[in-house]
Design a protein around this motif. Structure first.
Motif, PDB file in Angstrom:
ATOM      1  N   ASN A  12       0.810  -1.220   0.000  1.00  0.00           N
ATOM      2  CA  ASN A  12       0.000   0.000   0.000  1.00  0.00           C
ATOM      3  C   ASN A  12       0.845   1.272   0.000  1.00  0.00           C
ATOM      4  O   ASN A  12       0.526   2.237  -0.694  1.00  0.00           O
ATOM      5  N   ASP A  13       1.922   1.276   0.771  1.00  0.00           N
ATOM      6  CA  ASP A  13       2.801   2.448   0.829  1.00  0.00           C
ATOM      7  C   ASP A  13       3.426   2.721  -0.537  1.00  0.00           C
ATOM      8  O   ASP A  13       3.451   3.865  -1.006  1.00  0.00           O
ATOM      9  N   ASN A  14       3.914   1.684  -1.188  1.00  0.00           N
ATOM     10  CA  ASN A  14       4.528   1.857  -2.502  1.00  0.00           C
ATOM     11  C   ASN A  14       3.504   2.167  -3.583  1.00  0.00           C
ATOM     12  O   ASN A  14       3.834   2.797  -4.584  1.00  0.00           O
ATOM     13  N   PHE A  15       2.258   1.776  -3.383  1.00  0.00           N
ATOM     14  CA  PHE A  15       1.185   2.147  -4.303  1.00  0.00           C
ATOM     15  C   PHE A  15       1.022   3.668  -4.304  1.00  0.00           C
ATOM     16  O   PHE A  15       0.940   4.294  -5.366  1.00  0.00           O
ATOM     17  N   GLU A  16       1.022   4.260  -3.132  1.00  0.00           N
ATOM     18  CA  GLU A  16       0.902   5.722  -3.010  1.00  0.00           C
ATOM     19  C   GLU A  16       2.136   6.418  -3.591  1.00  0.00           C
ATOM     20  O   GLU A  16       2.019   7.439  -4.261  1.00  0.00           O
ATOM     21  N   LYS A  17       3.319   5.856  -3.351  1.00  0.00           N
ATOM     22  CA  LYS A  17       4.547   6.423  -3.912  1.00  0.00           C
ATOM     23  C   LYS A  17       4.525   6.351  -5.445  1.00  0.00           C
ATOM     24  O   LYS A  17       4.985   7.270  -6.117  1.00  0.00           O
ATOM     25  N   HIS A  24     -12.242  -4.239  -5.399  1.00  0.00           N
ATOM     26  CA  HIS A  24     -12.731  -4.741  -4.121  1.00  0.00           C
ATOM     27  C   HIS A  24     -11.600  -5.285  -3.243  1.00  0.00           C
ATOM     28  O   HIS A  24     -11.362  -4.762  -2.178  1.00  0.00           O
ATOM     29  N   PHE A  25     -10.930  -6.315  -3.693  1.00  0.00           N
ATOM     30  CA  PHE A  25      -9.817  -6.888  -2.929  1.00  0.00           C
ATOM     31  C   PHE A  25      -8.501  -6.162  -3.211  1.00  0.00           C
ATOM     32  O   PHE A  25      -7.589  -6.202  -2.406  1.00  0.00           O
ATOM     33  N   PHE A  26      -8.429  -5.549  -4.391  1.00  0.00           N
ATOM     34  CA  PHE A  26      -7.212  -4.874  -4.843  1.00  0.00           C
ATOM     35  C   PHE A  26      -7.540  -3.470  -5.332  1.00  0.00           C
ATOM     36  O   PHE A  26      -8.653  -3.210  -5.782  1.00  0.00           O
ATOM     37  N   GLU A  27      -6.565  -2.590  -5.260  1.00  0.00           N
ATOM     38  CA  GLU A  27      -6.622  -1.282  -5.905  1.00  0.00           C
ATOM     39  C   GLU A  27      -5.524  -1.310  -6.966  1.00  0.00           C
ATOM     40  O   GLU A  27      -4.417  -1.787  -6.696  1.00  0.00           O
ATOM     41  N   SER A  28      -5.823  -0.817  -8.155  1.00  0.00           N
ATOM     42  CA  SER A  28      -4.865  -0.921  -9.245  1.00  0.00           C
ATOM     43  C   SER A  28      -4.704   0.398  -9.985  1.00  0.00           C
ATOM     44  O   SER A  28      -5.642   1.180 -10.089  1.00  0.00           O
ATOM     45  N   ILE A  29      -3.491   0.586 -10.503  1.00  0.00           N
ATOM     46  CA  ILE A  29      -3.157   1.678 -11.404  1.00  0.00           C
ATOM     47  C   ILE A  29      -2.800   1.030 -12.739  1.00  0.00           C
ATOM     48  O   ILE A  29      -2.085   0.029 -12.762  1.00  0.00           O
ATOM     49  N   TYR A  30      -3.275   1.611 -13.838  1.00  0.00           N
ATOM     50  CA  TYR A  30      -2.949   1.116 -15.169  1.00  0.00           C
ATOM     51  C   TYR A  30      -2.245   2.222 -15.947  1.00  0.00           C
ATOM     52  O   TYR A  30      -2.735   3.354 -15.999  1.00  0.00           O
ATOM     53  N   CYS A  80      -0.163  -2.531 -21.616  1.00  0.00           N
ATOM     54  CA  CYS A  80      -0.783  -2.056 -20.387  1.00  0.00           C
ATOM     55  C   CYS A  80      -0.079  -2.706 -19.195  1.00  0.00           C
ATOM     56  O   CYS A  80      -0.023  -3.926 -19.079  1.00  0.00           O
ATOM     57  N   VAL A  81       0.457  -1.861 -18.304  1.00  0.00           N
ATOM     58  CA  VAL A  81       1.154  -2.311 -17.110  1.00  0.00           C
ATOM     59  C   VAL A  81       0.301  -1.939 -15.903  1.00  0.00           C
ATOM     60  O   VAL A  81      -0.112  -0.794 -15.756  1.00  0.00           O
ATOM     61  N   GLU A  82       0.034  -2.930 -15.067  1.00  0.00           N
ATOM     62  CA  GLU A  82      -0.763  -2.710 -13.862  1.00  0.00           C
ATOM     63  C   GLU A  82       0.137  -2.751 -12.638  1.00  0.00           C
ATOM     64  O   GLU A  82       1.004  -3.614 -12.523  1.00  0.00           O
ATOM     65  N   LEU A  83      -0.065  -1.809 -11.731  1.00  0.00           N
ATOM     66  CA  LEU A  83       0.517  -1.862 -10.394  1.00  0.00           C
ATOM     67  C   LEU A  83      -0.660  -2.106  -9.464  1.00  0.00           C
ATOM     68  O   LEU A  83      -1.625  -1.341  -9.479  1.00  0.00           O
TER      69      LEU A  83
END
Length: 141
Positions: A84-89, A107-113, A121-124
């Motif tokens: 989660n911390d690195n998602f925000e970074k 729902h279970f995950f939050e993703s950036i595309y 397409c790269v997902e984090l």
């Protein structure tokens, strides 16, 4: 019943127009480390985070897009897991680099595309629940 267990996603092979531009993008944007070995020649170039990443190959640009044997047939997307911390970074860095991204809640995950220079397409993705809530309870995670 499976007789073996997959440990993690090792790599996804992608075909690109410009190997150097793609390797530089994966290093700059996602912070992946470049691995290129004399024994393999000019390619593939592996761009890794730990043991996971992408293998970059040149696209066969003269193939017809509809040719089922073409190495230009693309994948839908591939995903790297971050906490989660690195998602925000990552969101902060993408904003600083002025790279457009789409964010989705699964729902279970939050993703950036985001798209790489060739449109892959790269997902984090980051887990929003306890690992045992999502992954099989019999797995020791």
């Amino acid at each position: 019943m499976n007789d073996f267990k997959i440990n993690f996603l090792d790599h996804v092979a992608i075909c690109v127009k410009d190997i150097e531009a793609s390797a530089n993008w994966y290093e700059k944007v996602l912070g992946l480390t470049r691995y290129q070995f004399e024994e393999w020649g000019e390619y593939p170039i592996f761009m890794l985070s730990g043991k996971s990443g992408v293998a970059i190959f040149p696209a066969l640009t003269k193939n017809e897009k509809s040719d089922p044997t073409s190495k230009n047939i693309r994948i839908d997307h591939f995903a790297f897991n971050v906490d989660n911390d690195n998602f925000e970074k990552a969101k902060k860095k993408l904003n600083e680099l002025e790279i457009f991204f789409e964010q989705q809640n699964h729902h279970f995950f939050e993703s950036i595309y985001i798209d790489d220079p060739d449109g892959h397409c790269v997902e984090l993705t980051t887990l929003l629940v306890d690992e045992k809530t999502f992954y099989a309870p019999e797995l020791d995670v």
